[in-house]
Design a protein around this motif. Structure first.
Motif, PDB file in Angstrom:
ATOM      1  N   VAL A 123      -6.974   1.629  -9.644  1.00  0.00           N
ATOM      2  CA  VAL A 123      -7.034   0.369  -8.893  1.00  0.00           C
ATOM      3  C   VAL A 123      -8.353  -0.349  -9.190  1.00  0.00           C
ATOM      4  O   VAL A 123      -9.428   0.244  -9.069  1.00  0.00           O
ATOM      5  CB  VAL A 123      -6.903   0.628  -7.376  1.00  0.00           C
ATOM      6  CG1 VAL A 123      -7.036  -0.668  -6.590  1.00  0.00           C
ATOM      7  CG2 VAL A 123      -5.580   1.309  -7.067  1.00  0.00           C
ATOM      8  N   ASP A 124      -8.258  -1.619  -9.571  1.00  0.00           N
ATOM      9  CA  ASP A 124      -9.453  -2.442  -9.776  1.00  0.00           C
ATOM     10  C   ASP A 124      -9.816  -3.125  -8.469  1.00  0.00           C
ATOM     11  O   ASP A 124      -8.989  -3.833  -7.880  1.00  0.00           O
ATOM     12  CB  ASP A 124      -9.201  -3.504 -10.843  1.00  0.00           C
ATOM     13  CG  ASP A 124      -8.962  -2.908 -12.218  1.00  0.00           C
ATOM     14  OD1 ASP A 124      -9.631  -1.908 -12.558  1.00  0.00           O
ATOM     15  OD2 ASP A 124      -8.106  -3.439 -12.942  1.00  0.00           O
TER      16      ASP A 124
ATOM     17  N   LEU B 240       0.844   0.230  -4.740  1.00  0.00           N
ATOM     18  CA  LEU B 240      -0.607   0.229  -4.899  1.00  0.00           C
ATOM     19  C   LEU B 240      -1.174   1.558  -4.394  1.00  0.00           C
ATOM     20  O   LEU B 240      -0.921   1.953  -3.242  1.00  0.00           O
ATOM     21  CB  LEU B 240      -1.238  -0.908  -4.087  1.00  0.00           C
ATOM     22  CG  LEU B 240      -1.195  -2.310  -4.683  1.00  0.00           C
ATOM     23  CD1 LEU B 240      -1.715  -3.328  -3.665  1.00  0.00           C
ATOM     24  CD2 LEU B 240      -2.002  -2.395  -5.965  1.00  0.00           C
ATOM     25  N   ASP B 241      -1.949   2.205  -5.218  1.00  0.00           N
ATOM     26  CA  ASP B 241      -2.554   3.488  -4.857  1.00  0.00           C
ATOM     27  C   ASP B 241      -3.775   3.243  -3.967  1.00  0.00           C
ATOM     28  O   ASP B 241      -4.915   3.457  -4.372  1.00  0.00           O
ATOM     29  CB  ASP B 241      -2.923   4.258  -6.128  1.00  0.00           C
ATOM     30  CG  ASP B 241      -3.489   5.641  -5.829  1.00  0.00           C
ATOM     31  OD1 ASP B 241      -3.348   6.122  -4.685  1.00  0.00           O
ATOM     32  OD2 ASP B 241      -4.089   6.236  -6.756  1.00  0.00           O
ATOM     33  N   ILE B 242      -3.494   2.746  -2.766  1.00  0.00           N
ATOM     34  CA  ILE B 242      -4.559   2.445  -1.817  1.00  0.00           C
ATOM     35  C   ILE B 242      -4.157   2.931  -0.426  1.00  0.00           C
ATOM     36  O   ILE B 242      -2.976   3.093  -0.116  1.00  0.00           O
ATOM     37  CB  ILE B 242      -4.885   0.933  -1.738  1.00  0.00           C
ATOM     38  CG1 ILE B 242      -3.650   0.117  -1.319  1.00  0.00           C
ATOM     39  CG2 ILE B 242      -5.462   0.441  -3.062  1.00  0.00           C
ATOM     40  CD1 ILE B 242      -3.947  -1.370  -1.064  1.00  0.00           C
TER      41      ILE B 242
ATOM     42  N   ALA C  77       0.829  -1.208   0.000  1.00  0.00           N
ATOM     43  CA  ALA C  77       0.000   0.000   0.000  1.00  0.00           C
ATOM     44  C   ALA C  77       0.863   1.257   0.000  1.00  0.00           C
ATOM     45  O   ALA C  77       1.918   1.300   0.641  1.00  0.00           O
ATOM     46  CB  ALA C  77      -0.920  -0.001   1.210  1.00  0.00           C
TER      47      ALA C  77
ATOM     48  N   ALA D 131      -9.254   3.563  -2.561  1.00  0.00           N
ATOM     49  CA  ALA D 131      -8.522   3.057  -3.722  1.00  0.00           C
ATOM     50  C   ALA D 131      -8.523   4.117  -4.818  1.00  0.00           C
ATOM     51  O   ALA D 131      -9.564   4.711  -5.111  1.00  0.00           O
ATOM     52  CB  ALA D 131      -9.163   1.770  -4.239  1.00  0.00           C
TER      53      ALA D 131
ATOM     54  N   VAL E 153      -9.142  -2.165   2.691  1.00  0.00           N
ATOM     55  CA  VAL E 153      -8.778  -0.989   1.900  1.00  0.00           C
ATOM     56  C   VAL E 153      -9.820   0.090   2.168  1.00  0.00           C
ATOM     57  O   VAL E 153     -11.005  -0.104   1.911  1.00  0.00           O
ATOM     58  CB  VAL E 153      -8.714  -1.327   0.401  1.00  0.00           C
ATOM     59  CG1 VAL E 153      -8.439  -0.075  -0.420  1.00  0.00           C
ATOM     60  CG2 VAL E 153      -7.655  -2.393   0.138  1.00  0.00           C
TER      61      VAL E 153
ATOM     62  N   VAL F 163      -7.621  -6.240  -4.436  1.00  0.00           N
ATOM     63  CA  VAL F 163      -7.415  -5.210  -5.443  1.00  0.00           C
ATOM     64  C   VAL F 163      -6.321  -5.641  -6.408  1.00  0.00           C
ATOM     65  O   VAL F 163      -5.489  -6.495  -6.100  1.00  0.00           O
ATOM     66  CB  VAL F 163      -7.010  -3.849  -4.809  1.00  0.00           C
ATOM     67  CG1 VAL F 163      -8.138  -3.269  -3.983  1.00  0.00           C
ATOM     68  CG2 VAL F 163      -5.735  -3.986  -3.989  1.00  0.00           C
ATOM     69  N   ARG F 164      -6.338  -4.988  -7.570  1.00  0.00           N
ATOM     70  CA  ARG F 164      -5.262  -5.164  -8.544  1.00  0.00           C
ATOM     71  C   ARG F 164      -4.984  -3.824  -9.194  1.00  0.00           C
ATOM     72  O   ARG F 164      -5.904  -3.069  -9.530  1.00  0.00           O
ATOM     73  CB  ARG F 164      -5.642  -6.191  -9.609  1.00  0.00           C
ATOM     74  CG  ARG F 164      -4.541  -6.357 -10.664  1.00  0.00           C
ATOM     75  CD  ARG F 164      -4.871  -7.412 -11.690  1.00  0.00           C
ATOM     76  NE  ARG F 164      -3.804  -7.485 -12.678  1.00  0.00           N
ATOM     77  CZ  ARG F 164      -3.821  -8.285 -13.740  1.00  0.00           C
ATOM     78  NH1 ARG F 164      -4.851  -9.087 -13.944  1.00  0.00           N
ATOM     79  NH2 ARG F 164      -2.813  -8.279 -14.592  1.00  0.00           N
ATOM     80  N   GLN F 165      -3.702  -3.531  -9.367  1.00  0.00           N
ATOM     81  CA  GLN F 165      -3.280  -2.353 -10.110  1.00  0.00           C
ATOM     82  C   GLN F 165      -2.078  -2.749 -10.943  1.00  0.00           C
ATOM     83  O   GLN F 165      -0.987  -2.983 -10.416  1.00  0.00           O
ATOM     84  CB  GLN F 165      -2.921  -1.205  -9.164  1.00  0.00           C
ATOM     85  CG  GLN F 165      -2.555   0.075  -9.887  1.00  0.00           C
ATOM     86  CD  GLN F 165      -2.251   1.220  -8.932  1.00  0.00           C
ATOM     87  OE1 GLN F 165      -2.192   1.048  -7.729  1.00  0.00           O
ATOM     88  NE2 GLN F 165      -2.055   2.410  -9.494  1.00  0.00           N
TER      89      GLN F 165
END
Length: 198
Positions: free
Chosen positions: A153-154, A106-108, A90, A149, A146, A166-168
């Motif tokens: 970010v999916d 990760l943009d979370i 994160a 997000a 999370v 999540v996935r990015q």
């Protein structure tokens, strides 16, 4: 010339290292623990297992892995983080310890121990975007969630209304532990991600 099998490292400073190695090996990958910077070469992917995120942060720095791992993540290496691994990936931690650092990518924003203490651990069947075969049995142990997000970010899964997968790009993270359930579908997704960039 590409190798016949993927080589996937599992960060072995703490956590469910053997369990992740076992699942990845069952899927045909060459999986092994990583403890030293010299072991980070020639990887097709990396798993950051669960554990205790503040301890993992300290150990990653003590083993001189922090900067090499950040460089690999920034360079596009596929990385999957489960539970504490999600926290390590994160960019932001809500109300984290002041001295705690993450590898980022990760943009979370995550919240540590968001679902409660060890005694509050639970299992739940959850829908997971992109996985066939019905709901995934998710095991939550002092799990994060999370809180926020970014646009890139999916969101792949939720539990109790909270984002838990999540996935990015080449990064995948779950707040639960698929390595302990006997369901290899999350790991299969990660293996496919590794193949896509091999």
């Amino acid at each position: 010339m590409s190798r016949s099998a993927l080589t996937i490292g599992v960060l072995a400073v703490q956590g469910d290292v053997r369990e992740h190695v076992r699942v990845l090996t069952s899927l045909g990958a060459q999986a092994h623990g990583i403890r030293r910077p010299t072991e980070l070469t020639d990887l097709d992917g990396l798993v950051i297992p669960g554990g205790e995120s503040t301890t993992m942060d300290k150990l990653v720095r003590a083993f001189d892995l922090f900067d090499p791992l950040r460089a690999l993540i920034a360079g596009g290496l596929p990385v999957y983080g489960s539970c504490a691994g999600m926290i390590m990936l994160a960019d932001r931690i809500a109300e984290g310890r002041p001295d705690q650092q993450t590898l980022g990518g990760l943009d979370i924003t995550v919240r540590r121990n968001a679902f409660g203490r060890q005694v509050d651990s639970f299992e739940e069947d959850i829908d997971f975007v992109g996985l066939d075969g019905g709901p995934v049995r998710a095991v939550f142990i002092r799990a994060p969630w999370v809180e926020d997000a970014g646009d890139g970010v999916d969101v792949l899964a939720r539990a109790a209304g909270r984002i838990v997968a999540v996935r990015q790009g080449a990064l995948l993270a779950t707040s639960f532990h698929p390595e302990v359930t006997g369901d290899a579908r999350v790991h299969e997704l990660f293996v496919e991600m590794c193949k896509d960039v091999q």
